[in-house]
Design an enzyme around this catalytic site. Structure first.
Site, PDB file in Angstrom:
ATOM      1  N   GLU A 110     -46.421 -34.740  42.254  1.00  0.00           N
ATOM      2  CA  GLU A 110     -45.431 -34.148  41.399  1.00  0.00           C
ATOM      3  C   GLU A 110     -44.276 -33.250  41.790  1.00  0.00           C
ATOM      4  OE1 GLU A 110     -47.502 -29.683  43.125  1.00  0.00           O
ATOM      5  OE2 GLU A 110     -46.407 -29.154  40.982  1.00  0.00           O
ATOM      6  N   GLU A 155     -55.832 -24.498  41.027  1.00  0.00           N
ATOM      7  CA  GLU A 155     -54.743 -24.818  39.359  1.00  0.00           C
ATOM      8  C   GLU A 155     -55.524 -24.964  38.902  1.00  0.00           C
ATOM      9  OE1 GLU A 155     -50.603 -24.570  40.744  1.00  0.00           O
ATOM     10  OE2 GLU A 155     -50.548 -24.667  38.424  1.00  0.00           O
TER      11      GLU A 155
HETATM   12  C1  RAM Z   1     -46.778 -25.657  38.644  1.00  0.00           C
HETATM   13  C2  RAM Z   1     -47.461 -26.670  38.254  1.00  0.00           C
HETATM   14  C3  RAM Z   1     -46.773 -27.501  36.504  1.00  0.00           C
HETATM   15  C4  RAM Z   1     -45.792 -26.868  36.103  1.00  0.00           C
HETATM   16  C5  RAM Z   1     -45.874 -25.504  36.065  1.00  0.00           C
HETATM   17  C6  RAM Z   1     -44.173 -24.889  36.171  1.00  0.00           C
HETATM   18  O1  RAM Z   1     -47.907 -24.543  38.499  1.00  0.00           O
HETATM   19  O2  RAM Z   1     -48.002 -27.544  38.602  1.00  0.00           O
HETATM   20  O3  RAM Z   1     -47.284 -28.734  36.809  1.00  0.00           O
HETATM   21  O4  RAM Z   1     -45.627 -26.876  34.933  1.00  0.00           O
HETATM   22  O5  RAM Z   1     -45.811 -24.937  37.465  1.00  0.00           O
END
Ligand code: RAM
Length: 891
Positions: free
Chosen positions: A745, A474
């Site tokens: 996260e 990502e």
């Molecule tokens: C995930 C990402 C990010 C977020 C989006 C909506 O894939 O890690 O942090 O902003 O989703």
């Protein structure tokens, strides 16, 4: 006696930059003075073509004596600046009593190429008939040229489709990583400038070499196995300018006379790592003695030169070396290096192993519950570095075109008969080389660790673009993440150039209808909808740059983009003043989400409408700053209507909110959409929701950054303090007990029972929840800016000794110089405050519960102490206006 002097001169935020393409560069300087309350009343700037003379015949600009307090970002207004020319400048100032400083030391800046006409270089790539353009291998390109005269100065301008490294006569050019960096390549591509005079001093024959890999341009990007997003052919673009001592000059460029070959870099991809076979090394290939007869021809590629811009931000560099803290033998028998810190960069190795030894390094952020190496959360990213030894002595290697997010490195292929030696591995930390600017410290060790984790999260994810994460497939410039973290980021590091660049990409990628892609540079499009709180980065980020750096140019540059985003939002809803349609990420990862969902329970139309109002209010402020009075009127009116729309839709007549989540209450309070008794009521409800959770949060990406701010501001600071000091799940400090060295996260990236949140989206280096840093700096330590005089021209000190701590201290290197805000509780109940204000600033210290009678400033009565401009009590607060200087205030 005057002690006034000038200390740090910068041009466009940099010390002696080369390769600028702005024709109106801006100058910033700092004043140094031992006196309290030093202000600048006037300045003079002189710019000369000649380093050794500021005679009027050499000057391209003399501002003359300008009556002004401005010492930050003063715009050049002299003669037209010429490409590649170096200009020298000096500054003199006068203080408020009219005493002058001496002239500053002389600083310089150098222009780069200014227009497409300045380029004669061609885009070159290996000839497809001889080398596969889609090959996994890196390309090696070289050219030998002759120099017969004495050189005064030599400069290389280079960029590429793909990422490149340069060599000149066998030496690496510069120490920049991942050049040319990542921009919205279809519209903008940065050119790097290297002064290489010293590399051309010996002999007549010289060789330039370049190695070219896929990088962001054409390598794997995003999680959908996409490649070639920006193009499918790598190419180099380079121009070397040599000026001779006799006044003549010569240019060498990338063209069809270059030669190409494959070499030892067999594969290199940002996500997947690198494969390097040292047996294929092209020994001394960038020296003129090398024979390139078996190399292939190159061909000229037709590609735009109009997209070229000179490098805008600081380059990425190796900024720190880390040694493994231990070697782990895992239960399943793996050999794993533990670097003790989840970091981003690459591993350097020094090996002495037999020829043909194939050593593999795999990179991971965490070990699993059993203590085994775990790479599930990397998804498709391989993060694997393979090195094949050539033998015959020590060999050194680190990957060239790939970076990894890791704390643990599994070593595979170490020969059984050789003792394993961890000392041979060093972690190289890489990120945009921004200057560190702020510090926060307090009496709570875990909060200090949290601050460190936030800083590491920023370092790992500020690699040319503000990315969500640095490890899985990502690593993208998610707008929402950048928006929630920007204010914290601007405390820890100087991010002025970093965000100026990224915002230009945002503007370049913005849709025609004003919609903002989810990620910048946009690699997920085409996508015809935008999400609230993500797209709002278009407004929140430029405004934050203005608050922190007083940079009006960012507002000017982004103004149309900001406006377009408001227009987009306005066109979305079923009625003009409500955004109640379309897809939104909502309170992403909020803990009140339904089972199996990523989206928190707060209604998405409430979030969307709140941000619609908020961005509109910021846009009105920007219009005021830029004196666009028509827009001020139009958008103030729009703002009022949105607030009405919000009130009508989401508030009951008696002032209750129709949505029952923490985040739903946080947003209208934070954005000022509710007033008076409604405000009190919402704050009380929010406090109850927090208490109901046994003093824990349920917020996701949208509510979390503001939660503590809102509590502290509305009479529930004690609750904010409890929240931030929680150590059990869910909380900021919980992750630290689970071994976190960065920000996760998910609140439950590792669950209380030690198991993981699922593999599919579980980053251990994701700065979004690190946005609490802003509250630590601004509220706990009380170091804040003032929108009326942005860029810390005026400083708001609002320390909170009622934060359940013994002491707290924050510092920040602002454009004016160092600011400090500290407090400490003494055993006898007194509080000692320390404030430092750099010259040419003023500040207001607001001290809760303090009285004039019981306060002393630097050992004197508050009203009469040197530097104090006024002191008065009101509403249970002592307010002291301070001039520059250092103050110790005891209450
Ligand atoms: C995930 C990402 C990010 C977020 C989006 C909506 O894939 O890690 O942090 O902003 O989703």
């Amino acid at each position: 006696m005057t002690t006034l002097s000038i200390s740090s001169l910068t041009c466009e935020y940099r010390v002696n930059p080369i390769g600028l393409d702005t024709t109106q560069p801006r100058f910033t300087w700092q004043l140094a003075s031992e006196n309290h309350y030093t202000m600048q009343s006037a300045y003079q700037i002189q710019v000369s073509r000649n380093e050794n003379s500021f005679e009027s015949s050499c000057l391209v600009w003399d501002s003359g004596h300008v009556q002004s307090e401005q010492s930050v970002l003063v715009v050049y207004e002299g003669q037209a600046l010429l490409p590649r020319n170096r200009y020298f400048y000096r500054v003199k100032v006068w203080n408020q009593t009219g005493s002058p400083s001496p002239w500053s030391e002389i600083a310089f800046w150098e222009m780069g190429q200014l227009s497409p006409d300045d380029w004669s270089a061609k885009w070159i790539t290996p000839h497809a008939a001889s080398m596969d353009p889609e090959a996994e291998e890196a390309f090696y390109l070289r050219k030998t040229f002759t120099v017969r005269k004495a050189i005064r100065k030599a400069t290389i301008y280079a960029t590429s489709l793909g990422i490149y490294e340069l060599e000149l006569n066998g030496a690496r050019v510069g120490d920049w990583e991942f050049t040319p960096g990542w921009t919205s390549y279809r519209h903008r591509l940065q050119v790097q400038t290297y002064e290489v005079t010293s590399l051309l001093q010996h002999g007549e024959n010289h060789t330039i070499g370049a190695v070219l890999a896929n990088g962001w341009y054409k390598g794997d990007l995003a999680w959908k196995n996409q490649r070639n997003i920006f193009g499918d052919v790598r190419a180099l673009f380079l121009q070397l300018h040599i000026e001779y001592t006799d006044g003549t000059s010569e240019i060498t460029v990338s063209d069809d006379s270059w030669r190409a070959s494959f070499g030892p870099v067999r594969m290199s991809e940002l996500y997947h790592g690198e494969t390097y076979d040292a047996n294929l090394e092209l020994s001394e290939w960038s020296m003129s003695t090398y024979q390139d007869d078996n190399w292939c021809p190159v061909t000229v590629l037709d590609h735009s030169k109009d997209i070229l811009v000179m490098q805008e931000n600081e380059p990425s560099r190796i900024t720190q070396h880390m040694k493994p803290i231990t070697v782990i033998e895992t239960p399943s028998g793996e050999t794993v290096l533990d670097f003790g810190q989840n970091m981003v960069g690459k591993v350097h190795m020094r090996l002495e192993l037999p020829v043909g030894t194939r050593l593999q390094l795999l990179h991971a952020e965490v070990l699993d519950q059993e203590g085994n190496f775990y790479i599930g959360n990397l998804r498709h990213a391989k993060q694997t570095v393979t090195y094949v030894c050539k033998g015959g002595g020590e060999e050194q290697y680190e990957p060239h075109f790939s970076f990894q997010g890791f704390r643990y490195v599994k070593v595979v292929g170490w020969p059984r008969d050789t003792a394993f030696d961890a000392e041979r591995f060093t972690g190289h930390v890489i990120h945009t080389d921004m200057a560190a600017s702020g510090t926060f410290e307090c009496s709570h060790p875990l909060l200090n660790k949290l601050q460190q984790n936030i800083v590491w999260g920023q370092r790992g994810n500020f690699l040319d673009v503000p990315t969500d994460c640095p490890q899985r497939d990502e690593r993208l410039g998610w707008t929402g993440d950048a928006q929630v973290f920007i204010r914290t980021a601007a405390f820890n590091y100087d991010v002025a150039l970093f965000f100026t660049k990224w915002l230009r990409d945002l503007k370049a990628d913005q849709h025609e209808n004003g919609g903002v892609p989810f990620v910048i540079p946009d690699v997920l499009g085409p996508n015809d909808h935008s999400s609230s709180a993500w797209g709002d980065a278009a407004v929140i980020c430029p405004w934050t740059m203005y608050q922190i750096y007083g940079d009006k140019r960012v507002l000017e540059e982004q103004y149309d983009s900001m406006k377009a985003w408001i227009t987009y939002m306005r066109s979305q809803g079923e009625n003009e003043y409500l955004w109640n349609t379309g897809f939104h990420f909502g309170d992403w990862l909020g803990l009140d989400a339904k089972e199996g969902s990523y989206v928190g329970a707060t209604p998405r139309d409430l979030i969307a409408t709140c941000f619609y109002a908020y961005s509109t209010s910021l846009f009105v402020k920007a219009a005021e700053v830029l004196e666009r009075s028509e827009d001020v009127a139009t958008y103030s009116e729009l703002y009022e209507r949105i607030v009405e729309g919000f009130t009508h839709e989401f508030l009951t007549p008696s002032g209750r909110l129709a949505a029952h989540t923490q985040t739903a209450h946080v947003l209208p309070l934070m954005f000022g959409l509710v007033k008076g008794s409604t405000r009190d009521r919402l704050a009380k409800m929010l406090a109850e929701y927090v208490v109901e959770q046994n003093n824990h949060l349920t917020t996701g990406f949208v509510g979390t950054p503001y939660l503590c701010h809102v509590l502290s501001e509305n009479g529930y600071h004690d609750l904010a303090v409890k929240l931030v000091q929680q150590e059990d799940y869910p909380s900021w400090l919980y992750s630290i007990h689970k071994g976190a060295t960065t920000i996760w996260e998910h609140w439950d990236g590792i669950k209380p029972d030690g198991s993981f949140w699922s593999d599919d989206m579980n980053s251990y280096n994701h700065y979004a929840y690190g946005s609490i840093g802003d509250w630590l700096y601004r509220v706990v330590a009380g170091l804040d800016s003032d929108d009326q005089q942005p860029g810390y021209k005026r400083i708001q000190f609002r320390p909170r000794p009622d934060s359940g701590l013994e002491y707290a201290k924050a510092s920040l290197h602002s454009s004016y110089g160092k600011i400090r805000s500290e407090w400490k509780k003494e055993a006898d109940g007194r509080v000692v405050y320390e404030f430092q204000l750099p010259p040419n600033t003023t500040g207001l210290a607001t001290l809760r519960g303090a009285t004039l009678a019981a306060a002393s400033v630097n050992g004197q009565a508050a009203q009469t102490a040197s530097g104090v401009l006024s002191a008065a009590e009101s509403d249970g607060e002592l307010r002291i206006e301070l001039g520059s200087g250092t103050y110790s205030i005891i209450c």
